[in-house]
Scaffold this active site. Structure first.
Site, PDB file in Angstrom:
ATOM      1  N   ARG A   4       0.818  -1.218   0.000  1.00 20.03           N
ATOM      2  CA  ARG A   4       0.000   0.000   0.000  1.00 20.03           C
ATOM      3  C   ARG A   4       0.849   1.263   0.000  1.00 20.03           C
ATOM      4  O   ARG A   4       0.422   2.311  -0.472  1.00 20.03           O
ATOM      5  CB  ARG A   4      -0.967  -0.023   1.190  1.00 20.03           C
ATOM      6  CG  ARG A   4      -2.115  -0.988   0.988  1.00 20.03           C
ATOM      7  CD  ARG A   4      -2.942  -1.121   2.235  1.00 20.03           C
ATOM      8  NE  ARG A   4      -2.564  -2.253   3.046  1.00 20.03           N
ATOM      9  CZ  ARG A   4      -2.838  -2.383   4.342  1.00 20.03           C
ATOM     10  NH1 ARG A   4      -3.479  -1.426   4.970  1.00 20.03           N
ATOM     11  NH2 ARG A   4      -2.477  -3.458   4.987  1.00 20.03           N
TER      12      ARG A   4
ATOM     13  N   GLU B  37       1.350  -6.252  13.238  1.00 17.90           N
ATOM     14  CA  GLU B  37       0.206  -6.324  14.161  1.00 17.90           C
ATOM     15  C   GLU B  37      -0.457  -7.696  14.018  1.00 17.90           C
ATOM     16  O   GLU B  37      -1.016  -8.223  14.967  1.00 17.90           O
ATOM     17  CB  GLU B  37      -0.807  -5.209  13.835  1.00 17.90           C
ATOM     18  CG  GLU B  37      -1.884  -5.039  14.888  1.00 17.90           C
ATOM     19  CD  GLU B  37      -2.973  -4.031  14.491  1.00 17.90           C
ATOM     20  OE1 GLU B  37      -2.873  -3.405  13.430  1.00 17.90           O
ATOM     21  OE2 GLU B  37      -3.930  -3.899  15.284  1.00 17.90           O
TER      22      GLU B  37
HETATM   23  O1  LIG Z   1       3.081  -0.619  11.974  1.00 24.24           O
HETATM   24  P1  LIG Z   1       2.899  -2.066  11.663  1.00 24.24           P
HETATM   25  O2  LIG Z   1       2.269  -2.822  12.799  1.00 24.24           O
HETATM   26  O3  LIG Z   1       4.166  -2.717  11.203  1.00 24.24           O
HETATM   27  O4  LIG Z   1       1.829  -2.182  10.488  1.00 24.24           O
HETATM   28  C1  LIG Z   1       1.774  -1.349   9.384  1.00 24.24           C
HETATM   29  C2  LIG Z   1       1.986  -2.090   8.093  1.00 24.24           C
HETATM   30  O5  LIG Z   1       0.946  -3.064   7.910  1.00 24.24           O
HETATM   31  C3  LIG Z   1       0.359  -2.882   6.635  1.00 24.24           C
HETATM   32  O6  LIG Z   1       1.008  -3.590   5.650  1.00 24.24           O
HETATM   33  P2  LIG Z   1       0.828  -5.147   5.348  1.00 24.24           P
HETATM   34  O7  LIG Z   1       2.053  -5.868   5.835  1.00 24.24           O
HETATM   35  O8  LIG Z   1      -0.498  -5.616   5.850  1.00 24.24           O
HETATM   36  O9  LIG Z   1       0.953  -5.225   3.779  1.00 24.24           O
HETATM   37  P3  LIG Z   1       0.210  -4.666   2.482  1.00 24.24           P
HETATM   38  O10 LIG Z   1       0.540  -3.202   2.368  1.00 24.24           O
HETATM   39  O11 LIG Z   1       0.887  -5.464   1.439  1.00 24.24           O
HETATM   40  O12 LIG Z   1      -1.273  -4.911   2.598  1.00 24.24           O
HETATM   41  C4  LIG Z   1       0.543  -1.401   6.358  1.00 24.24           C
HETATM   42  O13 LIG Z   1       0.455  -1.121   4.978  1.00 24.24           O
HETATM   43  C5  LIG Z   1       1.903  -1.141   6.926  1.00 24.24           C
HETATM   44  O14 LIG Z   1       2.940  -1.426   5.998  1.00 24.24           O
HETATM   45  N1  LIG Z   2      -5.484  -1.917  11.716  1.00 22.16           N
HETATM   46  C1  LIG Z   2      -4.923  -1.893  10.505  1.00 22.16           C
HETATM   47  N2  LIG Z   2      -5.654  -1.502   9.427  1.00 22.16           N
HETATM   48  C2  LIG Z   2      -5.091  -1.479   8.179  1.00 22.16           C
HETATM   49  N3  LIG Z   2      -3.821  -1.839   7.939  1.00 22.16           N
HETATM   50  C3  LIG Z   2      -3.068  -2.222   8.990  1.00 22.16           C
HETATM   51  N4  LIG Z   2      -1.773  -2.608   9.078  1.00 22.16           N
HETATM   52  C4  LIG Z   2      -1.507  -2.886  10.356  1.00 22.16           C
HETATM   53  N5  LIG Z   2      -2.582  -2.689  11.138  1.00 22.16           N
HETATM   54  C5  LIG Z   2      -3.571  -2.281  10.302  1.00 22.16           C
END
Ligand SMILES: O=P(O)(O)OC[C@H]1O[C@H](OP(=O)(O)OP(=O)(O)O)[C@H](O)[C@@H]1O
Ligand SMILES: Nc1ncnc2[nH]cnc12
Length: 178
Positions: free
Chosen positions: A61, A98
């Site tokens: 994202r 998370e």
């Molecule tokens: O602060 P944190 O607890 O580390 O979480 C935040 C991360 O989690 C999500 O990515 P995700 O790994 O779900 O991947 P995506 O963008 O590919 O959906 C979001 O886009 C951040 O990169």
């Molecule tokens: N609560 C949340 N919603 C969307 N993206 C996330 N990545 C980590 N935590 C998330």
């Protein structure tokens, strides 16, 4: 567009991808032309004072905002990728999410000594992803003066962790709670 108007374009979906997680979905903001433009413009405005030479955008994202912000700043965009995607010699780092664990990688030599990298992602929660990326970029030889996010979930503490590492952190929207 006000912060409240922007915030209204983010959809909250409970129990995704796991029970207990309140998922903040930005796809609704992205498909709204005004909302996406307002978010990118606001990120660019916050980025300018840091005079960065590179935007480091986190898969997946983070790519959506990172490329747009880099183009507006007139600098390159470094895709920080999930494990197994990059074809060349690479350096990487493991981290906790998370809702799971993962690994991020960049190509060797992707960062030039003295680069000032702006870390860019859609959201910061626990900060595991951003902290790992900061360490990876610094080990590769870049400075990381600042990190920007569309969304901060402050109760999960990630932004404060990153600030404790000496990174200036800012976001467009803040969602209290998890
Ligand atoms: O602060 P944190 O607890 O580390 O979480 C935040 C991360 O989690 C999500 O990515 P995700 O790994 O779900 O991947 P995506 O963008 O590919 O959906 C979001 O886009 C951040 O990169
Ligand atoms: N609560 C949340 N919603 C969307 N993206 C996330 N990545 C980590 N935590 C998330």
């Amino acid at each position: 567009m006000t912060r409240a108007e922007l915030q209204a374009l983010v959809r909250t979906i409970p129990d995704f991808p796991k029970p207990g997680i309140l998922f903040r979905d930005i796809t609704t903001l992205l498909i709204d032309g005004r909302g996406f433009a307002a978010a990118v413009d606001a990120l660019v405005m916050r980025a300018r004072p840091h005079e960065v030479t590179l935007v480091a955008a986190i898969e997946a994202r983070g790519f959506l905002f990172g490329a747009a912000v880099a183009r507006a700043l007139g600098v390159g965009v470094l895709p920080v990728r999930k494990a197994g995607k990059l074809p060349g010699p690479r350096v990487g780092i493991d981290y906790a999410l998370e809702y799971g664990t993962d690994r991020l990688e960049i190509h060797e030599g992707a960062v030039r000594p003295g680069d000032r990298a702006l870390l860019l992602d859609d959201l910061i929660a626990t900060g595991g992803t951003a902290l790992a990326t900061t360490r990876l970029l610094r080990e590769a030889g870049a400075e990381v003066p600042a990190a920007l996010f569309a969304i901060d979930l402050p109760d999960l503490g990630g932004a404060d962790l990153l600030r404790a590492e000496g990174v200036a952190v800012d976001s467009l929207m803040v969602f209290p709670g998890h």
